[in-house]
Design an enzyme around this catalytic site. Structure first.
Site, PDB file in Angstrom:
ATOM      1  N   GLY A  31       0.818  -1.116   0.089  1.00  0.00           N
ATOM      2  CA  GLY A  31      -0.119   0.077   0.056  1.00  0.00           C
ATOM      3  C   GLY A  31       0.728   1.438  -0.094  1.00  0.00           C
ATOM      4  O   GLY A  31       1.920   1.178  -0.330  1.00  0.00           O
ATOM      5  N   HIS A  37       4.313   2.105  -8.277  1.00  0.00           N
ATOM      6  CA  HIS A  37       3.477   1.186  -8.074  1.00  0.00           C
ATOM      7  C   HIS A  37       2.568   1.090  -9.091  1.00  0.00           C
ATOM      8  O   HIS A  37       2.110  -0.007  -9.696  1.00  0.00           O
ATOM      9  CB  HIS A  37       2.635   1.323  -6.786  1.00  0.00           C
ATOM     10  N   GLY A 149       8.842  -4.265  -8.928  1.00  0.00           N
ATOM     11  CA  GLY A 149       9.968  -3.440  -9.468  1.00  0.00           C
ATOM     12  C   GLY A 149      11.575  -3.668  -9.400  1.00  0.00           C
ATOM     13  O   GLY A 149      11.909  -4.284  -8.306  1.00  0.00           O
ATOM     14  N   ARG A 189       9.647   6.293   0.860  1.00  0.00           N
ATOM     15  CA  ARG A 189      10.759   6.546   1.666  1.00  0.00           C
ATOM     16  C   ARG A 189      11.276   7.960   1.385  1.00  0.00           C
ATOM     17  O   ARG A 189      11.660   8.714   2.621  1.00  0.00           O
ATOM     18  CB  ARG A 189      11.900   5.613   1.937  1.00  0.00           C
TER      19      ARG A 189
END
Length: 284
Positions: A31, A37, A149, A189
């Protein structure tokens, strides 16, 4: 887009899709979705008839000093983004659905040769948690294709090895790194990078590309290159975790005659740990 919280209901829906001759693409996530994403989802859509995304914040892959409780849960926003790009199914199970016998009693899946180096050395047990939950999700979803990824290159390599070792009938597809304008790899991040650090935060990517070019130019003193690149990161005001010139498949330190090489690195900002990598092919 259909939303599921239980294994039986998502299996029933996917079973009907398969019975209709449709192929299934899968993108597992925790999430807090961003454009990287969504690019994986769009890639899955290009290759499969239906696409399912999972959102599950997997406590098993968080270390002792990593705060599982504070990981951002943004399901409403995530669902809206997925709906907008045409995702077909969203699977959001509770922990008890994924780990019905509790965390301590959970059967574990381990890739021993690759899980305790690089990021695995800094995050003990992390990849054991990843491979365990991904195996469970593969068993639940039974996709034809799963997209991961390349930014998490070690994770991608480990999952490829796990699928090969366990004879899991799923094709693992890699999604390119989505980058900011200055080259910084897109990541949740990045939100922890301070305003003062942000102009220098692409140093990891710059140092990795410097190593790549040096190898392409003929240098084979890999230990020296790694050391010099770490010094570049330190000079920019960050603390390197590791920087490794590795065999792209095995993640072992690259040999002079290796033709497929990946340079992987991780560094610490004040409040974030950033990872990145670049790959190259060498003609010997």
């Amino acid at each position: 887009m259909e939303l599921f919280h239980h294994i039986k209901s998502v299996r029933d829906a996917l079973g009907k899709a398969r019975a209709a001759g449709k192929t299934v693409g899968f993108v597992p996530t925790m999430g807090n979705l961003h454009n990287a994403h969504l690019a994986l989802v769009q890639q899955a859509k290009q290759h499969c008839d239906v696409v399912i995304v999972s959102i599950f914040v997997n406590r098993l892959q968080f270390g002792l000093n990593e705060d599982w409780d504070k990981y951002p849960r943004t399901l409403q926003n995530d669902a809206a983004k997925l709906r907008e790009i045409g995702c077909d199914y969203l699977f959001c199970p509770e922990e008890g659905e994924v780990y019905p016998n509790g965390m301590d009693a959970q059967t574990r899946v381990i890739v021993p040769s690759m899980a305790n180096v690089l990021c695995g050395a800094s995050r003990p047990g992390h990849f054991e948690g990843v491979t365990t939950v991904v195996t469970k999700l593969f068993n639940i979803v039974q996709p034809d294709i799963a997209v991961f990824g390349i930014k998490d290159y070690q994770q991608l390599a480990i999952i490829r090895r796990m699928v090969e070792d366990l004879c899991i009938p799923v094709e693992i597809m890699a999604g390119d790194i989505v980058r900011e304008a200055d080259g910084l790899a897109m990541s949740s991040r990045n939100g922890f990078i301070t305003a003062q650090e942000r102009p220098r935060a692409n140093q990891l990517n710059q140092s990795l590309n410097w190593v790549k070019q040096a190898i392409l130019d003929g240098r084979r003193d890999f230990d020296v290159l790694e050391s010099e690149a770490k010094k570049q990161i330190e000079m920019a005001g960050f603390r390197p975790d590791y920087l490794s010139i590795s065999n792209s498949k095995t993640l072992e330190p690259a040999a002079n005659d290796d033709t497929d090489i990946t340079v992987l690195g991780a560094m610490y900002t004040e409040a974030a740990r950033l990872i990145d990598n670049v790959s190259l092919s060498v003609v010997n």
